[in-house]
Design an enzyme around this catalytic site. Structure first.
Site, PDB file in Angstrom:
ATOM      1  N   GLU A 153       0.404   3.651   1.824  1.00  0.00           N
ATOM      2  CA  GLU A 153       1.171   4.577   3.430  1.00  0.00           C
ATOM      3  C   GLU A 153       2.237   3.690   3.412  1.00  0.00           C
ATOM      4  O   GLU A 153       3.530   4.192   4.112  1.00  0.00           O
ATOM      5  CB  GLU A 153       0.332   3.818   3.939  1.00  0.00           C
TER       6      GLU A 153
ATOM      7  N   CYS B  23      -1.930  -1.230   7.200  1.00  0.00           N
ATOM      8  CA  CYS B  23      -1.283   0.648   6.892  1.00  0.00           C
ATOM      9  C   CYS B  23      -1.187   1.539   9.038  1.00  0.00           C
ATOM     10  O   CYS B  23      -0.701   2.201   9.057  1.00  0.00           O
ATOM     11  CB  CYS B  23      -1.525   0.788   5.774  1.00  0.00           C
TER      12      CYS B  23
ATOM     13  N   CYS C 118       0.829  -1.655  -0.049  1.00  0.00           N
ATOM     14  CA  CYS C 118       0.309  -0.104   0.316  1.00  0.00           C
ATOM     15  C   CYS C 118       0.960   1.233  -0.101  1.00  0.00           C
ATOM     16  O   CYS C 118       2.055   1.046   0.165  1.00  0.00           O
ATOM     17  CB  CYS C 118      -1.146  -0.264   1.454  1.00  0.00           C
TER      18      CYS C 118
HETATM   19  N1  THU Z   1      -4.017   0.504  -0.943  1.00  0.00           N
HETATM   20  C1  THU Z   1      -3.458   1.521  -0.208  1.00  0.00           C
HETATM   21  O1  THU Z   1      -2.056   1.687  -1.364  1.00  0.00           O
HETATM   22  N2  THU Z   1      -3.682   2.032   0.859  1.00  0.00           N
HETATM   23  C2  THU Z   1      -4.457   1.361   1.568  1.00  0.00           C
HETATM   24  O2  THU Z   1      -4.456   2.084   2.690  1.00  0.00           O
HETATM   25  C3  THU Z   1      -6.001   0.306   1.016  1.00  0.00           C
HETATM   26  C4  THU Z   1      -5.431  -0.191  -0.095  1.00  0.00           C
HETATM   27  C5  THU Z   1      -4.165   0.298  -2.306  1.00  0.00           C
HETATM   28  C6  THU Z   1      -3.565  -2.006  -2.247  1.00  0.00           C
HETATM   29  C7  THU Z   1      -4.146  -1.453  -3.676  1.00  0.00           C
HETATM   30  O3  THU Z   1      -2.908  -1.251  -4.808  1.00  0.00           O
HETATM   31  C8  THU Z   1      -5.080  -0.824  -4.105  1.00  0.00           C
HETATM   32  O4  THU Z   1      -5.096  -0.092  -2.937  1.00  0.00           O
HETATM   33  C9  THU Z   1      -5.905  -1.838  -3.825  1.00  0.00           C
HETATM   34  O5  THU Z   1      -7.034  -2.517  -2.363  1.00  0.00           O
END
Ligand code: THU
Length: 133
Positions: free
Chosen positions: A55, A89, A53
């Site tokens: 974060e 995260c 993710c």
């Molecule tokens: N994702 C994030 O980057 N941060 C989060 O807190 C939630 C989800 C991303 C992971 C994945 O690439 C996409 O969002 C869909 O889940």
């Protein structure tokens, strides 16, 4: 840095998201006590579970540069809703951010909402729990 400048930076950063599978873009900017900024985007993988993710990508960036305290987190997604960081995260942010720090969530419509970290993840598990304090 003011919120308009952060917003502009997030808009540009969001373009760097590598999310060909979900097409859900996320960008994160973390600010340390001196006002230095650390960026991250979500990075997906054909082996979906290997995705990181935005974060946690930003935390890895900051911590690798020696940062141990974050005072603000700014998160933008490609959604028109205000999306909270996921549980993993939030837990990762709690490790480096005081509970009352601000987490600013931006949607794709130039709006934002300010939260306190402790309200997004109440009763989080911290090093105090490990030390039995
Ligand atoms: N994702 C994030 O980057 N941060 C989060 O807190 C939630 C989800 C991303 C992971 C994945 O690439 C996409 O969002 C869909 O889940």
């Amino acid at each position: 840095m003011n919120i308009k400048e952060i917003h502009l930076k997030l808009e540009n950063l969001l373009k760097k998201s590598y999310s060909p599978y979900s097409e859900f873009k996320v960008a994160c900017i973390l600010e340390d006590p001196e006002g230095n900024l650390y960026e991250g985007v979500n990075i997906e993988n054909a082996s979906y579970g290997a995705t990181i993710c935005a974060e946690r990508s930003a935390i890895a960036n900051a911590v690798t540069k020696g940062v141990r305290k974050i005072v603000s987190a700014y998160v933008m997604t490609s959604s028109d809703s205000f999306i909270s960081p996921c549980g993993i995260c939030l837990q990762t942010l709690v490790e480096f951010m005081p509970a009352n720090s601000q987490v600013v969530l931006f949607n794709n419509q130039k709006s934002y909402k300010i939260w306190k970290l402790e309200n997004l993840l109440p009763q989080s598990f911290t090093k105090k729990d490990l030390l039995n304090e």
